[in-house]
Design an enzyme around this catalytic site. Structure first.
Site, mmCIF file in Angstrom:
data_model
loop_
_atom_site.group_PDB
_atom_site.id
_atom_site.type_symbol
_atom_site.label_atom_id
_atom_site.label_comp_id
_atom_site.label_asym_id
_atom_site.label_seq_id
_atom_site.Cartn_x
_atom_site.Cartn_y
_atom_site.Cartn_z
ATOM 1 N N GLU A 44 4.429 -4.861 7.521
ATOM 2 C CA GLU A 44 3.480 -3.858 8.408
ATOM 3 C C GLU A 44 4.208 -3.645 10.001
ATOM 4 O O GLU A 44 4.151 -2.587 10.360
ATOM 5 C CB GLU A 44 2.088 -4.411 8.286
ATOM 6 C CG GLU A 44 1.444 -4.211 6.919
ATOM 7 C CD GLU A 44 1.629 -5.535 5.947
ATOM 8 O OE1 GLU A 44 2.425 -6.320 6.522
ATOM 9 O OE2 GLU A 44 0.946 -5.569 4.913
ATOM 10 N N ALA B 71 0.836 -1.182 0.142
ATOM 11 C CA ALA B 71 0.226 -0.022 -0.103
ATOM 12 C C ALA B 71 0.784 1.324 -0.071
ATOM 13 O O ALA B 71 2.166 1.251 0.337
ATOM 14 C CB ALA B 71 -0.944 -0.196 1.366
ATOM 15 N N GLY C 188 0.735 -5.046 0.832
ATOM 16 C CA GLY C 188 -0.493 -5.174 0.161
ATOM 17 C C GLY C 188 -0.246 -5.926 -1.265
ATOM 18 O O GLY C 188 -1.226 -6.235 -1.893
ATOM 19 N N GLU D 243 -0.603 -9.286 -0.321
ATOM 20 C CA GLU D 243 -1.892 -9.647 -0.132
ATOM 21 C C GLU D 243 -3.073 -9.508 -1.330
ATOM 22 O O GLU D 243 -3.812 -10.471 -1.228
ATOM 23 C CB GLU D 243 -2.494 -8.375 0.865
ATOM 24 C CG GLU D 243 -1.830 -8.655 2.150
ATOM 25 C CD GLU D 243 -2.015 -7.363 3.182
ATOM 26 O OE1 GLU D 243 -1.912 -6.195 2.960
ATOM 27 O OE2 GLU D 243 -2.816 -7.455 4.273
HETATM 28 N N1 DAK Z 1 4.479 3.455 -0.921
HETATM 29 C C1 DAK Z 1 4.894 4.438 -1.583
HETATM 30 N N2 DAK Z 1 6.038 4.525 -2.232
HETATM 31 C C2 DAK Z 1 6.746 3.478 -2.363
HETATM 32 C C3 DAK Z 1 6.476 2.204 -1.739
HETATM 33 C C4 DAK Z 1 5.547 2.110 -1.095
HETATM 34 N N3 DAK Z 1 4.830 0.908 -0.439
HETATM 35 N N4 DAK Z 1 7.522 1.388 -2.312
HETATM 36 C C5 DAK Z 1 8.309 1.761 -2.948
HETATM 37 N N5 DAK Z 1 7.732 3.243 -3.176
HETATM 38 C C6 DAK Z 1 8.449 4.183 -3.840
HETATM 39 C C7 DAK Z 1 9.808 4.709 -3.175
HETATM 40 O O1 DAK Z 1 9.450 5.790 -2.121
HETATM 41 C C8 DAK Z 1 10.666 5.312 -4.489
HETATM 42 O O2 DAK Z 1 10.075 6.694 -4.616
HETATM 43 P P1 DAK Z 1 11.028 7.845 -5.083
HETATM 44 O O3 DAK Z 1 11.689 8.086 -3.776
HETATM 45 O O4 DAK Z 1 11.585 7.477 -6.225
HETATM 46 O O5 DAK Z 1 9.806 8.859 -5.494
HETATM 47 C C9 DAK Z 1 10.406 4.545 -5.529
HETATM 48 O O6 DAK Z 1 9.309 3.744 -5.063
HETATM 49 C C10 DAK Z 1 11.462 3.410 -5.834
HETATM 50 O O7 DAK Z 1 11.767 2.727 -4.355
HETATM 51 P P2 DAK Z 1 13.412 2.596 -3.912
HETATM 52 O O8 DAK Z 1 14.051 3.607 -4.019
HETATM 53 O O9 DAK Z 1 12.961 2.471 -2.183
HETATM 54 O O10 DAK Z 1 13.580 1.368 -4.366
HETATM 55 P P3 DAK Z 1 14.587 0.234 -3.692
HETATM 56 O O11 DAK Z 1 14.924 -0.760 -4.989
HETATM 57 O O12 DAK Z 1 15.775 0.722 -2.999
HETATM 58 O O13 DAK Z 1 13.627 -0.601 -2.822
HETATM 59 C C11 DAK Z 1 11.811 -1.711 -1.760
HETATM 60 C C12 DAK Z 1 12.708 -1.286 -3.075
HETATM 61 C C13 DAK Z 1 10.591 -2.386 -2.281
HETATM 62 C C14 DAK Z 1 12.555 -2.881 -0.951
HETATM 63 C C15 DAK Z 1 11.523 -0.441 -1.156
HETATM 64 O O14 DAK Z 1 11.067 0.496 -1.858
HETATM 65 C C16 DAK Z 1 10.521 -0.559 0.093
HETATM 66 O O15 DAK Z 1 11.020 -1.021 1.097
HETATM 67 N N6 DAK Z 1 9.198 -0.289 0.023
HETATM 68 C C17 DAK Z 1 8.148 -0.349 0.804
HETATM 69 C C18 DAK Z 1 7.960 -1.572 1.063
HETATM 70 C C19 DAK Z 1 6.783 -1.924 2.146
HETATM 71 O O16 DAK Z 1 7.233 -1.415 3.403
HETATM 72 N N7 DAK Z 1 5.842 -2.239 1.711
HETATM 73 C C20 DAK Z 1 4.437 -2.567 2.487
HETATM 74 C C21 DAK Z 1 3.672 -1.258 2.794
HETATM 75 S S1 DAK Z 1 2.971 -1.349 4.128
HETATM 76 C C22 DAK Z 1 -4.243 -1.282 6.013
HETATM 77 C C23 DAK Z 1 -4.425 -1.208 4.955
HETATM 78 C C24 DAK Z 1 -3.342 -1.671 3.863
HETATM 79 C C25 DAK Z 1 -2.259 -2.103 4.814
HETATM 80 C C26 DAK Z 1 -2.191 -2.122 6.172
HETATM 81 C C27 DAK Z 1 -3.241 -1.745 6.695
HETATM 82 N N8 DAK Z 1 -5.517 -0.742 6.752
HETATM 83 C C28 DAK Z 1 -6.123 0.444 6.369
HETATM 84 C C29 DAK Z 1 -5.689 -1.290 8.154
HETATM 85 C C30 DAK Z 1 -0.850 -2.335 3.977
HETATM 86 C C31 DAK Z 1 0.185 -1.841 4.335
HETATM 87 C C32 DAK Z 1 1.242 -2.190 3.188
HETATM 88 O O17 DAK Z 1 1.273 -2.563 2.277
#
Ligand code: DAK
Length: 258
Positions: free
Chosen positions: A131, A63, A108, A111
């Site tokens: 998360e 997400a 997400g 998921e």
């Molecule tokens: N959201 C927003 N932007 C994201 C993103 C994300 N999840 N993942 C990557 N990006 C963006 C980065 O900010 C970056 O943008 P710029 O800085 O270039 O503008 C671009 O994508 C490239 O990312 P990186 O530069 O970080 O690329 P790397 O190769 O170095 O790293 C990575 C890739 C996937 C390891 C890293 O980007 C990363 O760790 N991303 C976050 C992964 C993550 O933690 N995903 C889980 C998100 S939490 C709920 C509803 C939904 C959810 C929970 C609760 N309720 C309402 C109860 C769901 C939660 C989630 O999904």
């Protein structure tokens, strides 16, 4: 649609999440576009869907953390419901959905892949539920679907530890059915989709419903669900053609989805 493309090839619909600059992260607009793509699927002609991500690096990196970071409690619940409704719609969509996971499938992203019927991935895929490292629980069904797919112990380990796993481990624990070199993923997804698409479509749909609905109940009721859906097939042209072809020692002329 700004962030999703939809194309149809030979009875196979391909939905691509197309926001590669943010690694296809799911913001509200992406969720709206996915909903619109599903609304556009012609169920009279399309027999299988493939869901994938644009680019070579990411399926869906979760997400959108930027969009989520300032949510209030009420907004968080609304965002969660929006995602949950959409993912449930994918899970219960009448035709099979194959996730072709072409890179990061985090939060997400993991998921949404789990709301699909079948997951296959490329060898650079990475799965995880990060998360708790962000101070939240999985919110798009991760606590429920991961445990059902890989078992309670492994799901708890993945979710509590927030540790990502690579494609080979995802395969080992049964999160994906197969792993392919990157360039072979979409051809493999299309081949699998075509194999499914050539079978009797109503029977395939009824199998999906029987498996999904049966898993929500006890075995006695589940078998009643199966009996009913089995019985329904005998009102179809395709059952008559399928069995006639066998008895007449010929190939099925065509399953007509009726
Ligand atoms: N959201 C927003 N932007 C994201 C993103 C994300 N999840 N993942 C990557 N990006 C963006 C980065 O900010 C970056 O943008 P710029 O800085 O270039 O503008 C671009 O994508 C490239 O990312 P990186 O530069 O970080 O690329 P790397 O190769 O170095 O790293 C990575 C890739 C996937 C390891 C890293 O980007 C990363 O760790 N991303 C976050 C992964 C993550 O933690 N995903 C889980 C998100 S939490 C709920 C509803 C939904 C959810 C929970 C609760 N309720 C309402 C109860 C769901 C939660 C989630 O999904």
């Amino acid at each position: 649609m700004e962030f999703v493309t939809y194309e149809v090839e030979n009875q196979i619909g391909i939905i691509t999440i197309n926001r590669p600059k943010a690694l296809n992260a799911l913001n509200s607009a992406v969720l709206d576009d996915l909903e619109e793509a599903l609304n556009g699927v012609d169920l009279d002609t399309v027999r299988v869907l493939i869901l994938t991500g644009a680019g070579e690096k990411s399926f869906v990196a979760g997400a959108d953390i930027g969009e989520m970071s300032n949510l209030t409690k009420a907004e968080g619940e609304a965002f969660g419901k929006k995602g949950n409704d959409l993912f449930r719609r994918i899970e219960t969509f009448p035709i099979p959905v194959i996730a072709a996971v072409n890179g990061f499938a985090l939060g997400g992203g993991c998921e949404i892949s789990m709301s699909c019927d079948i997951r296959i991935c490329s060898d650079n895929a990475v799965f995880g539920q990060p998360e708790v490292g962000l101070g939240i629980t999985p919110g798009f069904g991760g606590t429920q679907r991961l445990a059902r797919i890989v078992g309670v112990g492994m799901a708890k380990q993945m979710i509590y530890s927030a540790r990502n796993i690579k494609a080979d481990e995802a395969y080992r624990i049964g999160l994906v059915n197969a792993v392919y070199p990157q360039e072979e993923l979409m051809p493999a997804a299309k081949k699998l989709a075509a194999t499914i698409a050539k079978n009797a479509p109503i029977a395939v749909r009824n199998c999906k419903k029987a498996i999904n609905d049966g898993l929500q109940t006890d075995m006695d009721q589940a078998l009643v669900i199966e009996e009913k859906l089995f019985g329904d097939c005998f009102e179809t042209y395709d059952q008559k053609e399928g069995m006639a072809a066998f008895l007449e020692k010929r190939k099925v002329e065509a399953f007509l989805n009726k």
